[in-house]
Design a protein around this motif. Structure first.
Motif, PDB file in Angstrom:
ATOM      1  N   VAL A 125      74.910 -81.837 -37.700  1.00  0.00           N
ATOM      2  CA  VAL A 125      75.935 -80.817 -37.709  1.00  0.00           C
ATOM      3  C   VAL A 125      75.187 -79.685 -38.838  1.00  0.00           C
ATOM      4  N   ARG A 126      74.550 -80.422 -39.821  1.00  0.00           N
ATOM      5  CA  ARG A 126      73.854 -79.656 -41.157  1.00  0.00           C
ATOM      6  C   ARG A 126      72.523 -78.788 -40.417  1.00  0.00           C
ATOM      7  N   SER A 127      72.234 -79.213 -39.395  1.00  0.00           N
ATOM      8  CA  SER A 127      71.148 -78.577 -38.885  1.00  0.00           C
ATOM      9  C   SER A 127      71.351 -77.605 -38.112  1.00  0.00           C
ATOM     10  N   VAL A 128      72.680 -77.162 -37.540  1.00  0.00           N
ATOM     11  CA  VAL A 128      72.958 -76.142 -36.655  1.00  0.00           C
ATOM     12  C   VAL A 128      73.228 -74.728 -37.753  1.00  0.00           C
ATOM     13  N   PRO A 129      72.470 -73.748 -37.423  1.00  0.00           N
ATOM     14  CA  PRO A 129      72.836 -72.734 -38.103  1.00  0.00           C
ATOM     15  C   PRO A 129      74.223 -72.405 -38.272  1.00  0.00           C
ATOM     16  N   PHE A 130      74.726 -71.925 -39.338  1.00  0.00           N
ATOM     17  CA  PHE A 130      76.128 -71.809 -39.249  1.00  0.00           C
ATOM     18  C   PHE A 130      76.654 -70.671 -38.103  1.00  0.00           C
ATOM     19  N   ILE A 131      76.049 -69.609 -38.084  1.00  0.00           N
ATOM     20  CA  ILE A 131      76.331 -68.489 -37.260  1.00  0.00           C
ATOM     21  C   ILE A 131      76.291 -68.887 -35.868  1.00  0.00           C
ATOM     22  N   ILE A 132      75.509 -69.996 -35.419  1.00  0.00           N
ATOM     23  CA  ILE A 132      75.517 -70.600 -33.910  1.00  0.00           C
ATOM     24  C   ILE A 132      76.623 -71.357 -33.899  1.00  0.00           C
ATOM     25  N   LEU A 133      76.920 -72.202 -35.010  1.00  0.00           N
ATOM     26  CA  LEU A 133      78.100 -73.303 -34.864  1.00  0.00           C
ATOM     27  C   LEU A 133      79.391 -72.417 -34.754  1.00  0.00           C
ATOM     28  N   LEU A 134      79.507 -71.282 -35.436  1.00  0.00           N
ATOM     29  CA  LEU A 134      80.708 -70.253 -35.180  1.00  0.00           C
ATOM     30  C   LEU A 134      80.892 -70.378 -33.717  1.00  0.00           C
ATOM     31  N   ILE A 135      79.852 -69.855 -33.073  1.00  0.00           N
ATOM     32  CA  ILE A 135      80.261 -69.290 -31.554  1.00  0.00           C
ATOM     33  C   ILE A 135      80.182 -70.802 -30.880  1.00  0.00           C
ATOM     34  N   ALA A 136      79.496 -71.613 -31.102  1.00  0.00           N
ATOM     35  CA  ALA A 136      79.629 -72.918 -30.337  1.00  0.00           C
ATOM     36  C   ALA A 136      80.922 -73.428 -30.367  1.00  0.00           C
ATOM     37  N   VAL A 137      81.753 -73.397 -31.566  1.00  0.00           N
ATOM     38  CA  VAL A 137      83.011 -74.123 -31.505  1.00  0.00           C
ATOM     39  C   VAL A 137      84.197 -73.357 -31.071  1.00  0.00           C
TER      40      VAL A 137
ATOM     41  N   VAL B 187      85.438 -75.488 -41.520  1.00  0.00           N
ATOM     42  CA  VAL B 187      85.651 -76.845 -41.820  1.00  0.00           C
ATOM     43  C   VAL B 187      84.741 -77.797 -41.104  1.00  0.00           C
ATOM     44  N   ILE B 188      84.532 -77.508 -39.918  1.00  0.00           N
ATOM     45  CA  ILE B 188      83.348 -78.164 -39.218  1.00  0.00           C
ATOM     46  C   ILE B 188      81.992 -78.062 -39.871  1.00  0.00           C
ATOM     47  N   GLY B 189      81.543 -76.788 -40.310  1.00  0.00           N
ATOM     48  CA  GLY B 189      80.322 -76.748 -41.006  1.00  0.00           C
ATOM     49  C   GLY B 189      80.464 -77.175 -42.385  1.00  0.00           C
ATOM     50  N   ALA B 190      81.561 -77.261 -43.270  1.00  0.00           N
ATOM     51  CA  ALA B 190      81.616 -77.953 -44.291  1.00  0.00           C
ATOM     52  C   ALA B 190      81.623 -79.207 -44.623  1.00  0.00           C
ATOM     53  N   VAL B 191      82.316 -80.006 -43.672  1.00  0.00           N
ATOM     54  CA  VAL B 191      82.608 -81.401 -43.935  1.00  0.00           C
ATOM     55  C   VAL B 191      81.189 -82.082 -44.000  1.00  0.00           C
TER      56      VAL B 191
END
Lengths: 220, 235
Positions: free
Chosen positions: A65-77, A99-103
């Motif tokens: 989860v930490r390797s996924v750039p946050f901007i990608i995570l935003l869209i992915a979830v 939350v998913i990015g920060a956990v």
């Protein structure tokens, strides 16, 4: 001045939205991140409850989860956000990716704080007949509190940055204002104001964190 | 009181196995101040840490009042550990708790009623001569004061045995002497059996009635301190 007259209410709402996103996300990411961080410490091979498989699985999830750039995570979830909140747009919806990015970040912060603790103190607790649960709740967490507080201010500041990014995909808050007005409409002045506000929020969080940590720390 | 039988400890690592204790036998009687002396790396620390199972022995038995601690686990082991106080070279106090809270801590763990615990802490503060430091934090104390707090904390649950792992090694000679005197008076007044791990002969001479010499994982001599000192002087 003219700028503030025109956009004052938008800026105030943006600030409130940002603070709401940040603090609600901090709350939920700690709710999940603290147990995860503790698990990373205690299940380590030198921890009080060694469990190699558990440690490896947890560590791998955190790293992925930490390797996924946050901007990608935003869209992915987005699908998950729709499922939980009912929509993928707006301030509340942006809390899910935040939350998913920060956990995983919180889990690592908590882990590193707990690892700073002198191992001898834990041995002393074992020698007094403490159970593992008592060691966690009565020794590890209270003894690491000053460091955990500093970690919380770093996490919160990271979430300020993340929450501004959430604005890019319709998340609301100050980041949203900066992008909509500053980037798309070339209102550079307004963008500057939002940046100043973000800087002020970051400063305030860091100073508060430092003060509290220093005040409760009995080491100095 | 404590019978150690064929105690063996092997540490496994990637670099191979290391034999820390090799069939160690000791018989410690109630009321003894029993010294275990040896060079660093001889295995003496491992020995004392096996007694309360901070280290799990590879083989052998440790009988405490006839009960074998090496067979215990869970609540039974924790209960037994409460009857075995321990102090350390580095004190290992809770740095975010004050002196009073540190001494009260084992009582909380043992499930004492808070009022009864407070009264017990007062007694212990008096015993170690730190009544005026109750509200101080460990960071503000000297080494000797920290070890006094650790001793009070180790005695809180009225243990039968006090294990001392290089308890005076971080202290200057004068402070060492005062801590040894405190241990001696605890032994006499409370009847607590004391096991002292040390690399300093003067510690043994000062307070131990019996002593065992450990060398390369084996006990090479044991007996009355007086006899052993004569033996060394004879060499």
């Amino acid at each position: 001045m003219e700028l503030l007259n025109e956009y004052g209410s938008i800026l105030i709402k943006g600030t409130i939205d940002s603070l709401y996103m940040i603090f609600v996300s901090v709350f939920f990411s700690y709710l999940i991140g603290i147990p995860a961080g503790i698990a990373l410490v205690v299940t380590d091979e030198n921890g009080i409850m060694p469990a190699k498989t558990c440690y490896n699985i947890l560590g791998t999830i955190v790293n992925i989860v930490r390797s996924v750039p946050f901007i990608i995570l935003l869209i992915a979830v987005i699908p998950l956000t729709r499922l939980i909140v009912g929509t993928s747009i707006g301030v509340t919806a942006s809390i899910v990716p935040l939350v998913i990015g920060a956990v995983p970040f919180v889990a690592r912060m908590v882990e590193s704080s707990l690892r700073e603790l002198n191992k001898g103190i834990i041995e002393a607790a074992i020698s007094m007949g403490c159970s593992n649960m008592q060691i966690i709740t009565k020794v590890m967490i209270p003894e690491s509190m000053p460091s955990l507080i500093l970690g919380a201010s770093i996490t919160t500041i990271t979430l300020v940055g993340y929450s501004a990014m959430a604005g890019a995909v319709g998340g609301g808050g100050l980041g949203d204002i900066a992008i909509r007005y500053g980037y798309y409409r070339y209102e550079r002045d307004l963008m500057m104001v939002t940046i100043v506000l973000l800087v002020a929020i970051v400063q305030l969080i860091q100073i508060t964190g430092n003060r509290i940590s220093k005040k409760i720390n009995k080491l100095n | 009181m404590i019978k150690i039988q064929n105690l063996t400890k092997i540490y496994h690592s990637d670099h191979g196995d290391f034999l820390a204790l090799d069939h160690v036998n000791l018989d410690i009687k109630k009321g003894d101040i029993y010294g275990v002396i040896g060079l660093s790396g001889a295995g003496k620390s491992t020995l004392v840490r096996c007694i309360n199972l901070l280290e799990k022995p590879t083989a052998g038995n440790i009988l405490i009042d006839g009960e074998d601690i090496t067979l215990m686990n869970g609540p039974e082991l924790r209960k037994t550990r409460q009857s075995l106080g321990m102090i350390f070279q580095d004190f290992n106090l809770l740095m975010q708790k004050n002196v009073f809270q540190n001494i009260k801590f084992p009582l909380e763990i043992a499930g004492f009623d808070s009022k009864a615990a407070d009264a017990r802490v007062q007694e212990l503060l008096k015993l170690v001569g730190l009544e005026d430091k109750a509200n101080s934090y460990p960071a503000k104390l000297s080494g000797g004061q920290k070890q006094r707090v650790a001793i009070a904390r180790a005695l809180a649950n009225q243990p039968k045995v006090l294990l001392c792992d290089e308890a005076t090694s971080a202290l200057d000679p004068v402070t060492t002497l005062s801590i040894l005197e405190l241990l001696k008076s605890i032994n006499i007044r409370l009847g607590v059996t004391i096991i002292i791990i040390t690399h300093e002969m003067k510690v043994v001479e000062a307070i131990c009635n019996r002593v065992a010499v450990i060398e390369s994982a084996k006990i090479v001599k044991d007996g009355l301190t007086a006899d052993l000192i004569n033996h060394f002087e004879g060499e």
